[in-house]
Scaffold this active site. Structure first.
Site, mmCIF file in Angstrom:
data_model
loop_
_atom_site.group_PDB
_atom_site.id
_atom_site.type_symbol
_atom_site.label_atom_id
_atom_site.label_comp_id
_atom_site.label_asym_id
_atom_site.label_seq_id
_atom_site.Cartn_x
_atom_site.Cartn_y
_atom_site.Cartn_z
ATOM 1 N N TYR A 140 0.885 -1.214 -0.126
ATOM 2 C CA TYR A 140 -0.064 0.040 -0.180
ATOM 3 C C TYR A 140 0.660 1.464 0.073
ATOM 4 O O TYR A 140 0.676 2.394 -0.932
ATOM 5 C CB TYR A 140 -0.842 -0.018 1.107
ATOM 6 C CG TYR A 140 -1.573 1.274 1.408
ATOM 7 C CD1 TYR A 140 -1.423 2.175 2.367
ATOM 8 C CD2 TYR A 140 -2.461 2.072 0.503
ATOM 9 C CE1 TYR A 140 -2.389 3.221 2.730
ATOM 10 C CE2 TYR A 140 -3.204 2.752 0.670
ATOM 11 C CZ TYR A 140 -3.031 3.642 1.607
ATOM 12 O OH TYR A 140 -3.665 4.901 1.869
ATOM 13 N N GLU A 323 -14.102 -1.478 6.471
ATOM 14 C CA GLU A 323 -14.059 -0.196 5.519
ATOM 15 C C GLU A 323 -15.441 -0.052 4.879
ATOM 16 O O GLU A 323 -15.686 -1.333 4.400
ATOM 17 C CB GLU A 323 -12.983 0.114 4.685
ATOM 18 C CG GLU A 323 -12.802 1.224 4.041
ATOM 19 C CD GLU A 323 -11.526 1.412 3.348
ATOM 20 O OE1 GLU A 323 -10.364 1.201 3.808
ATOM 21 O OE2 GLU A 323 -11.550 1.768 2.036
HETATM 22 C C1 LIG Z 1 -9.543 4.247 5.024
HETATM 23 C C2 LIG Z 1 -8.634 5.108 4.752
HETATM 24 O O1 LIG Z 1 -8.002 5.207 3.222
HETATM 25 C C3 LIG Z 1 -8.165 4.415 2.238
HETATM 26 C C4 LIG Z 1 -7.145 4.516 1.331
HETATM 27 C C5 LIG Z 1 -7.470 5.527 0.344
HETATM 28 C C6 LIG Z 1 -6.400 6.072 -0.601
HETATM 29 O O2 LIG Z 1 -5.094 5.811 -0.342
HETATM 30 O O3 LIG Z 1 -6.651 6.493 -1.611
HETATM 31 C C7 LIG Z 1 -8.927 5.935 0.253
HETATM 32 C C8 LIG Z 1 -9.766 5.753 1.009
HETATM 33 C C9 LIG Z 1 -9.587 4.230 2.130
HETATM 34 O O4 LIG Z 1 -9.951 3.408 1.163
HETATM 35 C C10 LIG Z 1 -8.274 6.310 5.538
HETATM 36 O O5 LIG Z 1 -7.038 6.667 5.235
HETATM 37 O O6 LIG Z 1 -9.036 6.782 6.323
#
Ligand SMILES: C=C(O[C@@H]1C=C(C(=O)O)C=C[C@H]1O)C(=O)O
Length: 339
Positions: A140, A323
């Site tokens: 990630y 999530e």
């Molecule tokens: C859940 C979170 O992040 C996640 C990561 C994201 C990204 O990196 O674009 C966007 C939303 C979520 O899927 C958060 O940081 O609150």
């Protein structure tokens, strides 16, 4: 019927042709295997490996009010109807993703800019999301590095729209997005959370860059709220470690707050929404064994009218257990029934 893209979550294999008066814009199959993006005269068709079996999967079918044209630009398969755009790319499994992410994100920004479109919602599904890459960096964080390089080079420091990054069961990175050429959109933050682009360095060498939600006003006046993947985070901290029920409740609470009247008013927008207005909700649960308790809490909180799907998936931080994301159709064009 509104001009803006609308989405239906259908069972895989169900007839994914568009309803009368609508035209396919993009189809995303959440299924049990990875496959390349295909594109025909109708639209791009994307596969995300995120279902245990085909039977568990579903098709996310995006349609629009006007006929579309399709095209290919580098790794980007796309379709547009003159006001709205759907694009997608697939990066195969690699030892490290930053460079390939940088290349595809550069193409996305070049293509949308050259066609006069602005992205307002982006989804990413990444296999091995919490695993270390070949250099030992969590996948990630590796992805965030590649994305940040492009956005910094483009001077986009904090104006990215709503997004989701979730783990896939295989297949590398699949990204798809919606963009608009007319109308307007406003990116919303949640004052109870630190904006992602201001996260401290403990979360990775480069912060994620997305808004907590995006409010879209289409040219016909219809408005929609697109809520980013939202988890049990207050400030910048993950809350309720190990407690999936409390994490689910806080994630729902965060969503309710970000689309609520107070937060919309704080962004100079009127007519906030609530959890009861959500449709097309996708709930991501890290441990399959937690699905029943998450489902029970969501069923008690979300409207019966909402299409809600549940997926077993990794989440961007290893201490996050759940999530969710959704769409709240806010105000429809002068003519047209709710979608
Ligand atoms: C859940 C979170 O992040 C996640 C990561 C994201 C990204 O990196 O674009 C966007 C939303 C979520 O899927 C958060 O940081 O609150």
């Amino acid at each position: 019927m509104v001009n803006a893209p609308t989405v239906a979550l259908q069972s895989i294999g169900a007839d994914t042709s568009a309803p009368i008066g609508r035209h396919l814009l993009g189809v995303v199959n959440f299924t049990d295997k990875s496959s390349e993006i295909t594109i025909d005269k109708a639209c791009p068709r994307v596969s995300v490996n995120l279902a245990e079996t085909v039977g568990d999967g579903f098709a996310e079918v995006w349609t629009t009010a006007r006929p579309v044209t399709t095209g290919q630009f580098g790794t980007i398969s796309w379709a547009s109807d003159g006001e709205f755009f759907f694009g997608a790319f697939h990066i195969p499994e690699l030892p490290q993703y930053a460079e390939a992410t940088e290349a595809s994100y550069t193409e996305v920004l070049e293509l949308t800019e050259s066609l006069g479109y602005r992205p307002f919602r982006i989804w990413h599904y990444i296999s091995g999301l919490n695993e270390p890459n070949a250099a030992g960096l969590e996948t990630y964080r590796d992805f965030c590095l590649g994305r940040a390089r492009v956005l910094e080079r483009s001077g986009i420091t904090h104006d990215m729209p709503a997004a989701t990054v979730i783990g896939a069961h295989g297949g590398g990175i699949v990204c798809y997005l919606l963009a608009r050429r007319r109308g307007a959109h406003v990116n919303l933050e949640n004052p109870r959370q630190v904006p992602a682009y201001h996260y401290p360095a403990r979360y990775g060498p480069k912060s994620p860059n997305f808004a907590r939600a995006t409010h879209l006003t289409a040219a016909d006046g219809s408005t929609f709220l697109y809520v980013s993947g939202t988890a049990s985070i207050l400030g910048h901290r993950s809350m309720h470690p190990g407690d999936v029920a409390a994490q689910t409740r806080l994630a729902l609470d965060n969503v309710g707050y970000v689309i609520g009247p107070g937060n919309l008013f704080a962004h100079d927008l009127n007519a906030g929404q609530g959890l009861a207005d959500l449709t097309a909700v996708k709930v991501y649960v890290r441990h399959r064994a937690d699905l029943p308790v998450v489902r029970e809490i969501c069923r008690a909180t979300l409207p019966e009218s909402a299409d809600v799907v549940y997926l077993n998936a990794d989440i961007c931080r290893s201490d996050l257990l759940v999530e969710l994301e959704g769409i709240a159709p806010q105000q429809l064009a002068t003519s047209g029934s709710p979608q």
